[in-house]
Design an enzyme around this catalytic site. Structure first.
Site, PDB file in Angstrom:
ATOM      1  N   LYS A   1      -2.721   4.078   4.344  1.00  0.00           N
ATOM      2  CA  LYS A   1      -3.417   5.003   3.441  1.00  0.00           C
ATOM      3  C   LYS A   1      -3.186   6.460   3.871  1.00  0.00           C
ATOM      4  CE  LYS A   1      -5.194   2.142   0.461  1.00  0.00           C
ATOM      5  NZ  LYS A   1      -4.856   2.250  -0.972  1.00  0.00           N
TER       6      LYS A   1
ATOM      7  N   ASN B   1       0.818  -1.221   0.000  1.00  0.00           N
ATOM      8  CA  ASN B   1       0.000   0.000   0.000  1.00  0.00           C
ATOM      9  C   ASN B   1       0.849   1.267   0.000  1.00  0.00           C
ATOM     10  OD1 ASN B   1      -1.839  -2.031   0.402  1.00  0.00           O
ATOM     11  ND2 ASN B   1      -2.884  -1.073   2.119  1.00  0.00           N
TER      12      ASN B   1
ATOM     13  N   SER C   1      -7.523   6.490   0.466  1.00  0.00           N
ATOM     14  CA  SER C   1      -8.766   5.931   1.019  1.00  0.00           C
ATOM     15  C   SER C   1      -9.314   6.969   1.983  1.00  0.00           C
ATOM     16  CB  SER C   1      -8.455   4.639   1.786  1.00  0.00           C
ATOM     17  OG  SER C   1      -9.512   4.302   2.664  1.00  0.00           O
TER      18      SER C   1
ATOM     19  N   TYR D   1      -3.759  -0.917   8.000  1.00  0.00           N
ATOM     20  CA  TYR D   1      -4.261  -0.506   6.679  1.00  0.00           C
ATOM     21  C   TYR D   1      -4.525   0.999   6.665  1.00  0.00           C
ATOM     22  CZ  TYR D   1      -7.408   0.098   2.717  1.00  0.00           C
ATOM     23  OH  TYR D   1      -7.990   0.548   1.557  1.00  0.00           O
TER      24      TYR D   1
HETATM   25  P1  NAQ Z   1      -9.089  -5.235  -5.362  1.00  0.00           P
HETATM   26  O1  NAQ Z   1      -8.566  -6.260  -4.434  1.00  0.00           O
HETATM   27  O2  NAQ Z   1     -10.062  -5.647  -6.390  1.00  0.00           O
HETATM   28  O3  NAQ Z   1      -7.885  -4.465  -6.081  1.00  0.00           O
HETATM   29  C1  NAQ Z   1      -6.592  -4.425  -5.543  1.00  0.00           C
HETATM   30  C2  NAQ Z   1      -5.643  -4.264  -6.702  1.00  0.00           C
HETATM   31  O4  NAQ Z   1      -4.300  -4.179  -6.189  1.00  0.00           O
HETATM   32  C3  NAQ Z   1      -5.660  -5.480  -7.671  1.00  0.00           C
HETATM   33  O5  NAQ Z   1      -5.528  -5.001  -8.987  1.00  0.00           O
HETATM   34  C4  NAQ Z   1      -4.427  -6.243  -7.238  1.00  0.00           C
HETATM   35  O6  NAQ Z   1      -3.881  -7.111  -8.227  1.00  0.00           O
HETATM   36  C5  NAQ Z   1      -3.486  -5.076  -6.947  1.00  0.00           C
HETATM   37  N1  NAQ Z   1      -2.333  -5.498  -6.169  1.00  0.00           N
HETATM   38  C6  NAQ Z   1      -2.328  -6.054  -4.931  1.00  0.00           C
HETATM   39  N2  NAQ Z   1      -1.065  -6.373  -4.601  1.00  0.00           N
HETATM   40  C7  NAQ Z   1      -0.268  -6.013  -5.643  1.00  0.00           C
HETATM   41  C8  NAQ Z   1       1.124  -6.088  -5.900  1.00  0.00           C
HETATM   42  N3  NAQ Z   1       1.977  -6.619  -5.014  1.00  0.00           N
HETATM   43  N4  NAQ Z   1       1.599  -5.609  -7.063  1.00  0.00           N
HETATM   44  C9  NAQ Z   1       0.761  -5.090  -8.002  1.00  0.00           C
HETATM   45  N5  NAQ Z   1      -0.572  -4.994  -7.817  1.00  0.00           N
HETATM   46  C10 NAQ Z   1      -1.074  -5.457  -6.654  1.00  0.00           C
HETATM   47  O7  NAQ Z   1      -9.722  -4.101  -4.422  1.00  0.00           O
HETATM   48  P2  NAQ Z   1     -10.346  -2.668  -4.755  1.00  0.00           P
HETATM   49  O8  NAQ Z   1     -11.381  -2.455  -3.742  1.00  0.00           O
HETATM   50  O9  NAQ Z   1     -10.685  -2.518  -6.184  1.00  0.00           O
HETATM   51  O10 NAQ Z   1      -9.106  -1.729  -4.369  1.00  0.00           O
HETATM   52  C11 NAQ Z   1      -8.408  -0.909  -5.291  1.00  0.00           C
HETATM   53  C12 NAQ Z   1      -7.728   0.205  -4.498  1.00  0.00           C
HETATM   54  O11 NAQ Z   1      -8.737   1.012  -3.879  1.00  0.00           O
HETATM   55  C13 NAQ Z   1      -6.838  -0.319  -3.349  1.00  0.00           C
HETATM   56  O12 NAQ Z   1      -5.689   0.505  -3.245  1.00  0.00           O
HETATM   57  C14 NAQ Z   1      -7.725  -0.119  -2.126  1.00  0.00           C
HETATM   58  O13 NAQ Z   1      -6.966   0.039  -0.938  1.00  0.00           O
HETATM   59  C15 NAQ Z   1      -8.451   1.162  -2.518  1.00  0.00           C
HETATM   60  N6  NAQ Z   1      -9.681   1.395  -1.762  1.00  0.00           N
HETATM   61  C16 NAQ Z   1     -10.719   0.486  -1.776  1.00  0.00           C
HETATM   62  C17 NAQ Z   1     -11.811   0.702  -0.947  1.00  0.00           C
HETATM   63  C18 NAQ Z   1     -13.013  -0.206  -1.008  1.00  0.00           C
HETATM   64  O14 NAQ Z   1     -13.995  -0.004  -0.273  1.00  0.00           O
HETATM   65  N7  NAQ Z   1     -13.028  -1.205  -1.901  1.00  0.00           N
HETATM   66  C19 NAQ Z   1     -11.763   1.782  -0.020  1.00  0.00           C
HETATM   67  C20 NAQ Z   1     -10.742   2.737  -0.165  1.00  0.00           C
HETATM   68  C21 NAQ Z   1      -9.701   2.526  -0.991  1.00  0.00           C
HETATM   69  C22 NAQ Z   1     -12.792   2.932   1.999  1.00  0.00           C
HETATM   70  C23 NAQ Z   1     -12.362   1.664   1.359  1.00  0.00           C
HETATM   71  C24 NAQ Z   1     -11.243   1.076   2.192  1.00  0.00           C
HETATM   72  O15 NAQ Z   1     -10.222   1.721   2.448  1.00  0.00           O
HETATM   73  C25 NAQ Z   1     -11.348  -0.365   2.624  1.00  0.00           C
HETATM   74  C26 NAQ Z   1     -11.791  -0.432   4.053  1.00  0.00           C
END
Ligand code: NAQ
Length: 254
Positions: free
Chosen positions: A155, A107, A138, A151
């Site tokens: 962020k 991250n 995030s 986490y």
């Molecule tokens: P998903 O798991 O689908 O996507 C994660 C991506 O990171 C994938 O493409 C994965 O292959 C890539 N990845 C992981 N490890 C890697 C590595 N070593 N090298 C290259 N790529 C790697 O999840 P998503 O929800 O689509 O998340 C995408 C981004 O949005 C992430 O950075 C995540 O932290 C961020 N995000 C998601 C959410 C959510 O609700 N889904 C939120 C905020 C930010 C508020 C909420 C949160 O923070 C979660 C509580």
């Protein structure tokens, strides 16, 4: 910035938010979309290509945990081929507060490394053209989900790092901003570990509250890239795109 004819490198473009954002970008006639991801999902690449066959969509395997020297090699190849990259999106993320070092490595450190690797190609001090850095933070980088402090802190680090880079823009010519999703219905939030198991039902409790779809998030995401505002902190929650005002409590005066 109008996105037609732009070249965008998207790290983690095959995740849930990434995929729909890639679709929103190709709909805007981006010229080249270079997707870097640890996942190898040719079917998703095909899905993105079908949205707009005029955009040149390519994929390269990329692990943000690799040493920075590897990131430099990947980017050198990209610049050799495309000559110019307008936007780098850093979006890799995991959510698992049992995996402390991996969380920081993916991250935060991974994002810093990829950013560091692109700077020599963009930095105006090297005669570069500048560029725009779009980092996925995030809302937990503003206000933590305290049951996942590792986490959330990773962020917050993304938000802080990006704010510094925005201030360095005067020196480097590189703009930087964060896009910060609220809870978005993806596999990331379906089930995850809290730190020291302080809340075994954290995912379930979180999802009792309203969420947004990945399509809604993607539309806000693409709009933020179009706005291209140096230093912006975009909140992308419940289908809206909103700038966050950051209060200043201290100033280094330098
Ligand atoms: P998903 O798991 O689908 O996507 C994660 C991506 O990171 C994938 O493409 C994965 O292959 C890539 N990845 C992981 N490890 C890697 C590595 N070593 N090298 C290259 N790529 C790697 O999840 P998503 O929800 O689509 O998340 C995408 C981004 O949005 C992430 O950075 C995540 O932290 C961020 N995000 C998601 C959410 C959510 O609700 N889904 C939120 C905020 C930010 C508020 C909420 C949160 O923070 C979660 C509580």
């Amino acid at each position: 910035m109008g996105l037609a004819n732009k070249t965008i490198v998207f790290v983690a473009g095959l995740g849930c938010i990434g995929k729909d954002t890639c679709k929103a970008l190709v709909k805007r006639n981006v010229k080249n979309l270079i997707i870097l991801d640890r996942l190898d999902k040719p079917e998703i690449i095909d899905e993105i290509k079908k949205v707009n066959p005029k955009t040149n969509v390519t994929y390269q395997s990329y692990d943000v945990m690799a040493p920075v020297s590897e990131s430099c090699k990947t980017l050198a190849k990209i610049f050799a081929k495309y000559k110019k990259v307008d936007v780098l999106v850093n979006g890799a993320g995991i959510l698992d507060d049992h995996a402390i070092e991996k969380t920081i490595a993916i991250n935060f450190t991974g994002l810093v490394n990829t950013t560091t690797a692109i700077m020599p190609f963009w930095d105006i001090r090297n005669g570069g053209p500048g560029g725009s850095l779009c980092n996925i933070g995030s809302v937990t980088g503003f206000n933590a989900i305290y049951q996942v402090p590792v986490y959330s802190a990773s962020k917050a680090a993304v938000v802080s790092f990006t704010q510094s880079l925005a201030k360095l823009s005067k020196i480097t010519g590189v703009k930087a901003y964060t896009v910060n999703p609220g809870i978005t219905a993806t596999s990331l939030v379906q089930s995850f570990n809290s730190w020291l198991d302080v809340e075994p039902c954290v995912a379930q409790k979180l999802l009792e509250h309203p969420t947004q779809t990945t399509e809604q998030c993607a539309e806000s995401f693409a709009k933020a890239i179009e706005r291209d505002e140096n230093g912006a902190l975009w909140k992308m929650d419940l289908g809206t795109l909103e700038p966050i005002k950051w209060d200043i409590y201290w100033d280094s005066h330098i």
